[in-house]
Design a protein around this motif. Sequence first.
Motif, PDB file in Angstrom:
ATOM      1  N   ASP A  56      21.535  25.377   5.257  1.00  0.00           N
ATOM      2  CA  ASP A  56      22.302  25.794   4.197  1.00  0.00           C
ATOM      3  C   ASP A  56      21.205  26.341   2.959  1.00  0.00           C
ATOM      4  N   LEU A  57      20.271  26.851   3.259  1.00  0.00           N
ATOM      5  CA  LEU A  57      19.210  27.164   2.261  1.00  0.00           C
ATOM      6  C   LEU A  57      19.339  28.617   2.027  1.00  0.00           C
ATOM      7  N   GLU A  58      18.978  29.316   0.958  1.00  0.00           N
ATOM      8  CA  GLU A  58      19.102  30.705   0.543  1.00  0.00           C
ATOM      9  C   GLU A  58      17.788  31.437   1.213  1.00  0.00           C
ATOM     10  N   GLU A  73       0.813  -1.140   0.041  1.00  0.00           N
ATOM     11  CA  GLU A  73       0.049  -0.070  -0.122  1.00  0.00           C
ATOM     12  C   GLU A  73       0.772   1.260  -0.070  1.00  0.00           C
ATOM     13  N   TYR A  74       0.418   2.313  -0.488  1.00  0.00           N
ATOM     14  CA  TYR A  74       1.077   3.468  -0.492  1.00  0.00           C
ATOM     15  C   TYR A  74       1.495   4.068   0.942  1.00  0.00           C
ATOM     16  N   PRO A  75       2.677   4.529   1.111  1.00  0.00           N
ATOM     17  CA  PRO A  75       2.996   4.752   2.536  1.00  0.00           C
ATOM     18  C   PRO A  75       2.640   6.320   2.788  1.00  0.00           C
ATOM     19  N   PHE A  76       2.632   7.092   1.839  1.00  0.00           N
ATOM     20  CA  PHE A  76       2.540   8.704   1.976  1.00  0.00           C
ATOM     21  C   PHE A  76       1.122   9.125   2.281  1.00  0.00           C
ATOM     22  N   THR A  77       0.048   8.411   2.955  1.00  0.00           N
ATOM     23  CA  THR A  77      -1.277   8.853   2.829  1.00  0.00           C
ATOM     24  C   THR A  77      -1.773   9.979   3.637  1.00  0.00           C
ATOM     25  N   LEU A  78      -0.553  10.318   4.499  1.00  0.00           N
ATOM     26  CA  LEU A  78      -0.837  11.552   5.241  1.00  0.00           C
ATOM     27  C   LEU A  78      -0.192  12.873   4.482  1.00  0.00           C
ATOM     28  N   GLY A  79       0.456  12.584   3.384  1.00  0.00           N
ATOM     29  CA  GLY A  79       0.757  13.851   2.884  1.00  0.00           C
ATOM     30  C   GLY A  79       2.123  14.377   3.086  1.00  0.00           C
ATOM     31  N   VAL A  80       2.493  15.705   3.134  1.00  0.00           N
ATOM     32  CA  VAL A  80       3.851  16.180   3.307  1.00  0.00           C
ATOM     33  C   VAL A  80       3.505  17.651   3.947  1.00  0.00           C
ATOM     34  N   ALA A  81       4.396  18.196   4.658  1.00  0.00           N
ATOM     35  CA  ALA A  81       4.480  19.543   5.408  1.00  0.00           C
ATOM     36  C   ALA A  81       5.871  20.007   5.477  1.00  0.00           C
ATOM     37  N   SER A  82       5.820  21.223   5.773  1.00  0.00           N
ATOM     38  CA  SER A  82       6.998  22.082   6.076  1.00  0.00           C
ATOM     39  C   SER A  82       6.443  22.879   7.267  1.00  0.00           C
ATOM     40  N   GLY A  83       7.568  23.417   7.864  1.00  0.00           N
ATOM     41  CA  GLY A  83       7.487  24.442   8.901  1.00  0.00           C
ATOM     42  C   GLY A  83       8.427  24.912   9.772  1.00  0.00           C
ATOM     43  N   ASP A  84       8.372  26.016  10.550  1.00  0.00           N
ATOM     44  CA  ASP A  84       9.343  26.482  11.402  1.00  0.00           C
ATOM     45  C   ASP A  84      10.313  26.896  10.514  1.00  0.00           C
ATOM     46  N   PRO A  85      10.129  27.794   9.563  1.00  0.00           N
ATOM     47  CA  PRO A  85      11.128  28.549   8.432  1.00  0.00           C
ATOM     48  C   PRO A  85      12.221  29.464   9.196  1.00  0.00           C
ATOM     49  N   LEU A  86      13.241  29.463   8.592  1.00  0.00           N
ATOM     50  CA  LEU A  86      14.280  30.415   9.232  1.00  0.00           C
ATOM     51  C   LEU A  86      14.888  30.759   7.846  1.00  0.00           C
ATOM     52  N   PRO A  87      15.757  31.736   7.885  1.00  0.00           N
ATOM     53  CA  PRO A  87      16.431  32.352   6.687  1.00  0.00           C
ATOM     54  C   PRO A  87      17.186  31.213   5.815  1.00  0.00           C
ATOM     55  N   ASP A  88      17.918  30.228   6.614  1.00  0.00           N
ATOM     56  CA  ASP A  88      18.700  29.360   5.988  1.00  0.00           C
ATOM     57  C   ASP A  88      18.403  27.981   6.213  1.00  0.00           C
ATOM     58  N   SER A  89      16.892  27.796   6.588  1.00  0.00           N
ATOM     59  CA  SER A  89      16.690  26.116   6.920  1.00  0.00           C
ATOM     60  C   SER A  89      15.000  26.012   7.091  1.00  0.00           C
ATOM     61  N   VAL A  90      14.585  24.954   6.777  1.00  0.00           N
ATOM     62  CA  VAL A  90      13.123  24.679   7.096  1.00  0.00           C
ATOM     63  C   VAL A  90      12.919  23.093   7.514  1.00  0.00           C
ATOM     64  N   ILE A  91      12.060  22.887   8.308  1.00  0.00           N
ATOM     65  CA  ILE A  91      11.566  21.442   8.705  1.00  0.00           C
ATOM     66  C   ILE A  91      10.849  20.814   7.404  1.00  0.00           C
ATOM     67  N   LEU A  92      11.150  19.521   7.163  1.00  0.00           N
ATOM     68  CA  LEU A  92      10.337  18.832   6.004  1.00  0.00           C
ATOM     69  C   LEU A  92       9.982  17.631   6.931  1.00  0.00           C
ATOM     70  N   TRP A  93       8.515  17.492   6.579  1.00  0.00           N
ATOM     71  CA  TRP A  93       7.904  16.472   7.472  1.00  0.00           C
ATOM     72  C   TRP A  93       6.893  15.372   6.466  1.00  0.00           C
ATOM     73  N   THR A  94       6.897  14.376   7.109  1.00  0.00           N
ATOM     74  CA  THR A  94       5.864  13.205   6.570  1.00  0.00           C
ATOM     75  C   THR A  94       5.630  12.299   7.703  1.00  0.00           C
ATOM     76  N   ARG A  95       4.822  11.495   7.411  1.00  0.00           N
ATOM     77  CA  ARG A  95       4.908  10.074   8.127  1.00  0.00           C
ATOM     78  C   ARG A  95       4.314   9.036   7.315  1.00  0.00           C
ATOM     79  N   LEU A  96       5.149   7.813   7.535  1.00  0.00           N
ATOM     80  CA  LEU A  96       4.702   6.832   7.000  1.00  0.00           C
ATOM     81  C   LEU A  96       3.593   5.993   7.452  1.00  0.00           C
ATOM     82  N   ALA A  97       2.348   5.671   6.720  1.00  0.00           N
ATOM     83  CA  ALA A  97       1.143   5.001   7.297  1.00  0.00           C
ATOM     84  C   ALA A  97       0.528   4.352   6.074  1.00  0.00           C
TER      85      ALA A  97
END
Length: 583
Positions: free
Chosen positions: A138-140, A63-87
């Motif tokens: 190390d993002l722009e 079965e497809y494991p990315f049923t809960l989608g993706v998200a990003s958050g807590d952005p800073l000038p040089d970084s960001v959090i990428l999220w997913t959950r396998l389910a």
Amino acid sequence: MAKERSINDLIHRFNEETLHKDLDRRDFLQGAGKVAGVSLGMVIAQSMGGVQVKAEDEESFNEYPFTLGVASGDPLPDSVILWTRLAIDPLNGGGMPDRKIPVQWEIARDENFRQVTQRGTEIASPNLAHSVHVDVKDLEPETVYFYRFKVGQDFSPVGKTKTLPASGAAVSSLSFAFASCQQYEHGYYTAYKHMAKEDLDLVFHLGDYIYEYGPDEYVSPTGNVRTHKGPEIRSLEDYRNRHAQYRSDKDLQSAHAAFPWVVTWDDHEVENNYANDIPEKDQSVEEFVKRRIAAYQAYYEHMPLRQSSMPNGADMQLYRDFSYGNLANFFVLDTRQYRSDQANGDQSSPQTDESLDPSRTLLGDEQERWLLDHLDQSGAHWNVLAQQIFFAKRNYGPSPEEPLYSMDGWDGYIPARQRIINFAHEKTMDNLIVLTGDVHANWGSNLLADFDDLTSRILGAEFVGTSISSGGNGADKRADTDRILAQNEHIQFFNDYRGYVRCEVTPTSWKTDYRVLPFVTKQGADISTRASFVYEKDQHGLKEVSATVVPQGEASSSEVEEDRYKAHDRAHNKQKKKRKQTN
């Protein structure tokens, strides 16, 4: 294995002690924090590579494991959090094998991933519900990126995110939205479908991401149209399944995938109107703290939060700040975890000696000092409190002589609010903006140095956003709207449709659009801007610049402010009856 056995032994001993000994609240909290903090510390070490992990190079699922989608958050000038959950079976524990699974990720400047800037592998651990929190560095600054995950031959949906401007950079504009209160049963998330199509830099979520009730315990005035799976949630598995049910909604997934989110919680992520370690009703402190530990962990597992917000036992660091160049400093507050118990039995009431007691706190001493220190040091054009509960004074009683105030909002913690107002007044601030959720309706208010003196200095404005779905369809106004506005003249606007709030900010002007839907009990509603207000730091306060009639919306309802509290009481009585029947 020895480390894992030692943790299991510690947990076992702790459970035995709490089951067979009478502990006071302080001892219990210290014990719970020690156990959960150590065990989650091991989870962090494992997921970050501090402990050797054995996992297959390639995974394959039926079965497809990315049923809960993706998200990003807590952005800073040089970084960001990428999220997913396998389910693969999201509403039944996730359905994943009980082992660590490598998840590949990549981030690119284009949505076709021809200009990949970074890629890597993160471990999805069963101890964190196979969630993944990638801290991409190390993002722009002020740059749009696209990201995705891969397990075996399966790719996740593509998400879009954006970093913040460089610290102190001169920024001419910002566009963002904020939302709150999305009771799954009360309606569809059509608002998020429209939000995903907006041109925004980021989104703030101000709490009540999930609700803890069992099926049809909390019923909206226009009826429940969806059903919670499973009874009232209490265990870690319960909270995980409830988050998964909400996250399974495609409209919510689309809004997460479109922008970076900054999140904070209110009460229903654990339980209605809890205060610190004090439950709402009918639970011991010991039972509630165990519940809070489970709820906090599940919240972290399902949000794009940094490692600094990893729960430590019954505690979780959620208040934090974000600078959008020199344009705005955002202070994200936690008004739930550190507060004193609500005064006056948490009932709508006049002010009393208890609610006026200066020793009572809403933010806790440490968070309050942090906020005032950061406000003192801020040189931004705007200072923004992204928080949960109604800040301005609001009497919704039958008359000025017979006032009623919410003891769960800032009105129930008058000295705590006054310390912030006095500070802003002493600093001659005129750029304080408060963003609020919780009350399932749109409000707009001038923030005064003295709410009882309309000629006192205007410190800023509060924009209260309606719910995404909580409360059902709503109407343009309620039965008590005119009376409440008449006896709270600093409040300039009210509306009771569902939706979200969009803000467009420049160094000199703050424009707020109340984006609303005529109904949520069926799908397909169009979005309208019910009203737009501008605040310009000129001591004239809020100015309405546009307004419209919402097509297909109800003009008025018979509801009043206290109906929401009564609905929660009815839900609690249903829960109590169910517990009696099962005992």
